[in-house]
Design a protein around this motif. Structure first.
Motif, PDB file in Angstrom:
ATOM      1  N   UNK A  78      -4.578   0.964 -10.237  1.00  0.00           N
ATOM      2  CA  UNK A  78      -4.432   2.179 -11.025  1.00  0.00           C
ATOM      3  C   UNK A  78      -3.537   3.189 -10.339  1.00  0.00           C
ATOM      4  N   UNK A  79      -3.624   4.444 -10.786  1.00  0.00           N
ATOM      5  CA  UNK A  79      -2.855   5.524 -10.183  1.00  0.00           C
ATOM      6  C   UNK A  79      -3.450   5.953  -8.846  1.00  0.00           C
ATOM      7  N   UNK A 114     -10.570  16.007  -0.535  1.00  0.00           N
ATOM      8  CA  UNK A 114     -11.332  14.881  -1.100  1.00  0.00           C
ATOM      9  C   UNK A 114     -11.150  14.771  -2.620  1.00  0.00           C
ATOM     10  N   UNK A 115     -10.081  15.332  -3.147  1.00  0.00           N
ATOM     11  CA  UNK A 115      -9.728  15.201  -4.565  1.00  0.00           C
ATOM     12  C   UNK A 115      -8.841  13.971  -4.727  1.00  0.00           C
ATOM     13  N   UNK A 116      -8.988  13.222  -5.845  1.00  0.00           N
ATOM     14  CA  UNK A 116      -8.154  12.034  -6.055  1.00  0.00           C
ATOM     15  C   UNK A 116      -6.659  12.365  -6.044  1.00  0.00           C
ATOM     16  N   UNK A 117      -5.901  11.463  -5.424  1.00  0.00           N
ATOM     17  CA  UNK A 117      -4.443  11.568  -5.338  1.00  0.00           C
ATOM     18  C   UNK A 117      -3.853  10.192  -5.616  1.00  0.00           C
ATOM     19  N   UNK A 118      -2.553  10.123  -5.913  1.00  0.00           N
ATOM     20  CA  UNK A 118      -1.939   8.810  -6.113  1.00  0.00           C
ATOM     21  C   UNK A 118      -2.063   7.937  -4.861  1.00  0.00           C
ATOM     22  N   UNK A 121       2.436   5.103  -1.346  1.00  0.00           N
ATOM     23  CA  UNK A 121       3.412   4.081  -1.712  1.00  0.00           C
ATOM     24  C   UNK A 121       3.350   2.863  -0.792  1.00  0.00           C
ATOM     25  N   UNK A 122       3.127   3.066   0.492  1.00  0.00           N
ATOM     26  CA  UNK A 122       3.049   1.939   1.425  1.00  0.00           C
ATOM     27  C   UNK A 122       1.878   1.016   1.087  1.00  0.00           C
ATOM     28  N   UNK A 123       0.785   1.588   0.623  1.00  0.00           N
ATOM     29  CA  UNK A 123      -0.381   0.800   0.205  1.00  0.00           C
ATOM     30  C   UNK A 123      -0.065   0.068  -1.101  1.00  0.00           C
ATOM     31  N   UNK A 124       0.500   0.791  -2.059  1.00  0.00           N
ATOM     32  CA  UNK A 124       0.826   0.187  -3.357  1.00  0.00           C
ATOM     33  C   UNK A 124       1.742  -1.030  -3.172  1.00  0.00           C
TER      34      UNK A 124
END
Length: 133
Positions: A78-79, A114-118, A121-124
């Motif tokens: 996901x995002x 601790x708020x959701x973030x994208x 990129x290295x992980x994606x």
């Protein structure tokens, strides 16, 4: 497949690996894979992957000193979250015996708020080849 040895302390009173330890194997395999595949220390990224969901189906018994392999694939990218599908196999010579299957979802959050973030990129890029199509 991520190699995973069992440890002496993994066995419970009944002589097999305790059920909660399987979750540790999932966590270790996913994060070990991410460290190796990204070539970076994922703990130094601006976002951290926190576990939002996990499950395990127990299919066979394992115990110390079994050698294991953990299969990792991505069921959903996901995002801000990644849902992994995992399988733990006991190595028996040249054969693999399925011991458990499970899921493990990381949600990426800002390390401070601790708020959701994208997803970084290295992980994606590291997990995209693992996505089940």
């Amino acid at each position: 497949m991520w190699p995973m040895p069992t440890r002496w302390a993994d066995n419970d009173h009944y002589g097999h690996v305790n059920n909660v330890t399987y979750y540790s194997y999932f966590d270790t395999a996913v994060n070990g894979f991410l460290l190796a595949a990204t070539g970076t220390d994922i703990r130094d990224l601006h976002a951290i992957g926190v576990v939002a969901q996990t499950s395990c189906n127990f299919l066979g018994s394992i115990s110390f000193p079994d050698l294991l392999k953990v299969g990792i694939r991505v069921g959903r990218l996901g995002n801000s979250s990644i849902s992994y599908e995992l399988a733990i196999f006991r190595v028996d010579g040249d054969a693999l015996e399925l011991a458990a299957t499970g899921t493990f979802t990381h949600v990426y959050v800002d390390e401070v708020t601790r708020k959701p973030v994208p997803i970084p990129e290295v992980i994606r890029k590291a997990v995209e080849p693992l996505v089940v199509r």
